[in-house]
Design a protein around this motif. Sequence first.
Motif, PDB file in Angstrom:
ATOM      1  N   ARG A 100      55.101  47.879  26.093  1.00 42.72           N
ATOM      2  CA  ARG A 100      55.851  49.159  25.124  1.00 42.72           C
ATOM      3  C   ARG A 100      56.701  49.843  25.832  1.00 42.72           C
ATOM      4  O   ARG A 100      57.633  50.315  25.347  1.00 42.72           O
ATOM      5  N   LYS A 101      56.565  49.875  27.287  1.00 46.35           N
ATOM      6  CA  LYS A 101      57.594  50.683  28.205  1.00 46.35           C
ATOM      7  C   LYS A 101      58.884  49.760  28.019  1.00 46.35           C
ATOM      8  O   LYS A 101      60.132  50.165  28.153  1.00 46.35           O
ATOM      9  N   GLY A 102      58.792  48.505  28.089  1.00 41.68           N
ATOM     10  CA  GLY A 102      59.776  47.481  28.078  1.00 41.68           C
ATOM     11  C   GLY A 102      60.550  47.878  26.673  1.00 41.68           C
ATOM     12  O   GLY A 102      61.913  47.792  26.641  1.00 41.68           O
ATOM     13  N   LEU A 103      59.912  47.843  25.641  1.00 39.41           N
ATOM     14  CA  LEU A 103      60.474  48.115  24.507  1.00 39.41           C
ATOM     15  C   LEU A 103      61.313  49.292  24.382  1.00 39.41           C
ATOM     16  O   LEU A 103      62.252  49.232  23.596  1.00 39.41           O
ATOM     17  N   THR A 104      60.971  50.351  24.848  1.00 40.15           N
ATOM     18  CA  THR A 104      61.656  51.698  24.851  1.00 40.15           C
ATOM     19  C   THR A 104      62.453  51.989  25.984  1.00 40.15           C
ATOM     20  O   THR A 104      63.155  53.157  26.021  1.00 40.15           O
ATOM     21  N   GLY A 105      62.506  51.025  27.029  1.00 37.85           N
ATOM     22  CA  GLY A 105      63.371  51.428  28.178  1.00 37.85           C
ATOM     23  C   GLY A 105      64.885  51.088  27.763  1.00 37.85           C
ATOM     24  O   GLY A 105      65.371  50.520  26.855  1.00 37.85           O
ATOM     25  N   PRO A 133      51.576  22.058  25.011  1.00 43.71           N
ATOM     26  CA  PRO A 133      52.905  21.713  25.189  1.00 43.71           C
ATOM     27  C   PRO A 133      53.870  21.975  24.029  1.00 43.71           C
ATOM     28  O   PRO A 133      54.997  22.338  24.327  1.00 43.71           O
ATOM     29  N   GLU A 134      53.351  22.281  23.003  1.00 45.24           N
ATOM     30  CA  GLU A 134      54.030  22.353  21.887  1.00 45.24           C
ATOM     31  C   GLU A 134      54.420  23.909  21.594  1.00 45.24           C
ATOM     32  O   GLU A 134      55.484  24.235  21.312  1.00 45.24           O
ATOM     33  N   ASP A 135      53.743  24.898  22.170  1.00 40.60           N
ATOM     34  CA  ASP A 135      53.829  26.255  21.757  1.00 40.60           C
ATOM     35  C   ASP A 135      53.983  27.185  23.031  1.00 40.60           C
ATOM     36  O   ASP A 135      53.940  28.193  23.063  1.00 40.60           O
ATOM     37  N   THR A 136      54.255  26.543  24.190  1.00 34.51           N
ATOM     38  CA  THR A 136      54.423  27.184  25.348  1.00 34.51           C
ATOM     39  C   THR A 136      55.823  27.875  25.337  1.00 34.51           C
ATOM     40  O   THR A 136      56.819  27.463  25.032  1.00 34.51           O
ATOM     41  N   PRO A 137      55.828  29.300  25.539  1.00 33.96           N
ATOM     42  CA  PRO A 137      57.173  29.995  25.665  1.00 33.96           C
ATOM     43  C   PRO A 137      58.024  29.465  26.606  1.00 33.96           C
ATOM     44  O   PRO A 137      57.700  28.604  27.714  1.00 33.96           O
ATOM     45  N   GLU A 138      59.139  29.438  26.097  1.00 29.41           N
ATOM     46  CA  GLU A 138      60.567  28.428  26.999  1.00 29.41           C
ATOM     47  C   GLU A 138      60.422  29.051  28.599  1.00 29.41           C
ATOM     48  O   GLU A 138      60.650  28.065  29.197  1.00 29.41           O
ATOM     49  N   LEU A 139      60.353  30.246  28.582  1.00 29.98           N
ATOM     50  CA  LEU A 139      60.560  30.882  30.127  1.00 29.98           C
ATOM     51  C   LEU A 139      59.240  30.177  30.790  1.00 29.98           C
ATOM     52  O   LEU A 139      59.421  29.818  31.827  1.00 29.98           O
ATOM     53  N   LEU A 140      57.970  30.223  30.300  1.00 29.35           N
ATOM     54  CA  LEU A 140      56.870  29.954  31.166  1.00 29.35           C
ATOM     55  C   LEU A 140      56.791  28.609  31.221  1.00 29.35           C
ATOM     56  O   LEU A 140      55.992  28.117  31.998  1.00 29.35           O
ATOM     57  N   ALA A 141      57.319  27.636  30.328  1.00 28.93           N
ATOM     58  CA  ALA A 141      57.257  26.297  30.597  1.00 28.93           C
ATOM     59  C   ALA A 141      58.300  25.486  31.716  1.00 28.93           C
ATOM     60  O   ALA A 141      57.962  24.567  31.996  1.00 28.93           O
ATOM     61  N   ASP A 142      59.098  26.525  32.251  1.00 30.53           N
ATOM     62  CA  ASP A 142      60.004  26.022  33.199  1.00 30.53           C
ATOM     63  C   ASP A 142      59.503  26.718  34.546  1.00 30.53           C
ATOM     64  O   ASP A 142      59.699  27.789  34.739  1.00 30.53           O
ATOM     65  N   THR A 181      65.913  38.802  29.916  1.00 29.75           N
ATOM     66  CA  THR A 181      65.122  39.839  29.260  1.00 29.75           C
ATOM     67  C   THR A 181      64.353  39.516  27.748  1.00 29.75           C
ATOM     68  O   THR A 181      63.285  39.695  27.633  1.00 29.75           O
ATOM     69  N   ASP A 182      65.368  38.827  27.073  1.00 23.29           N
ATOM     70  CA  ASP A 182      64.922  38.378  25.771  1.00 23.29           C
ATOM     71  C   ASP A 182      63.618  37.300  25.927  1.00 23.29           C
ATOM     72  O   ASP A 182      62.575  37.729  25.229  1.00 23.29           O
ATOM     73  N   ALA A 183      63.888  36.549  26.773  1.00 20.45           N
ATOM     74  CA  ALA A 183      62.824  35.510  27.062  1.00 20.45           C
ATOM     75  C   ALA A 183      61.492  36.037  27.628  1.00 20.45           C
ATOM     76  O   ALA A 183      60.425  35.569  27.315  1.00 20.45           O
ATOM     77  N   LEU A 184      61.863  36.935  28.537  1.00 20.19           N
ATOM     78  CA  LEU A 184      60.477  37.587  28.941  1.00 20.19           C
ATOM     79  C   LEU A 184      59.850  38.592  27.986  1.00 20.19           C
ATOM     80  O   LEU A 184      58.622  38.568  27.925  1.00 20.19           O
ATOM     81  N   GLU A 185      60.589  39.059  26.900  1.00 20.40           N
ATOM     82  CA  GLU A 185      59.950  40.040  26.102  1.00 20.40           C
ATOM     83  C   GLU A 185      59.091  39.059  25.073  1.00 20.40           C
ATOM     84  O   GLU A 185      57.985  39.179  24.973  1.00 20.40           O
ATOM     85  N   GLU A 186      59.837  38.041  24.566  1.00 18.69           N
ATOM     86  CA  GLU A 186      58.940  36.926  23.799  1.00 18.69           C
ATOM     87  C   GLU A 186      57.449  36.535  24.541  1.00 18.69           C
ATOM     88  O   GLU A 186      56.580  36.352  23.993  1.00 18.69           O
ATOM     89  N   ALA A 187      57.922  35.987  25.693  1.00 23.17           N
ATOM     90  CA  ALA A 187      56.625  35.512  26.570  1.00 23.17           C
ATOM     91  C   ALA A 187      55.674  36.554  26.720  1.00 23.17           C
ATOM     92  O   ALA A 187      54.484  36.307  26.625  1.00 23.17           O
TER      93      ALA A 187
END
Length: 155
Positions: free
Chosen positions: A37-42, A90-99, A132-138
């Motif tokens: 929530r803090k990230g969303l409002t920061g 393998p099919e649904d891992t968030p992009e950032l966390l897969a790397d 930031t966008d990839a972290l929010e999604e993950a």
Amino acid sequence: MTIERKLTEQEWSWITGSLVALRREHPRFLAAASWYRKGLTGKDCLEVFCCYWRVIERIASTYADKSSWAPDERGVRKCVTQLTSDLFGPEDTPELLADEDRVKAVIKLRNDISHGNLPISVDMIEKASDETDALEEAGFLVLERIRQNSLQIDV
């Protein structure tokens, strides 16, 4: 435009009861949700970057399955890797966390920002903004999977 409506007694009881249950049984989940929530409002990109990473870090430190680890195995990266394999395929891992290299770079950047290892620079700001966008999604997906798998709360 403002929409106002009164909560019913049943809605209020569900909200307060859920918060009490989360606080008692899943305080790390509640803390991670607060960081999200803090990230969303920061407003500051470095703060937002760190908030979203803290979501993943908090959840990983508590919910990753460490049962098969050797006694000397630990660390944020190991927890995040374990949590990722626990929650996603393998099919649904968030992009950032897969790397793994990307995760390592995010951890280093978060440490540099939070611990003042390096002076804040334009390059640091750009790197944080780029992730930031990839972290929010993950972060959202991690929270959602934990909610579905580990919490007994209907939304």
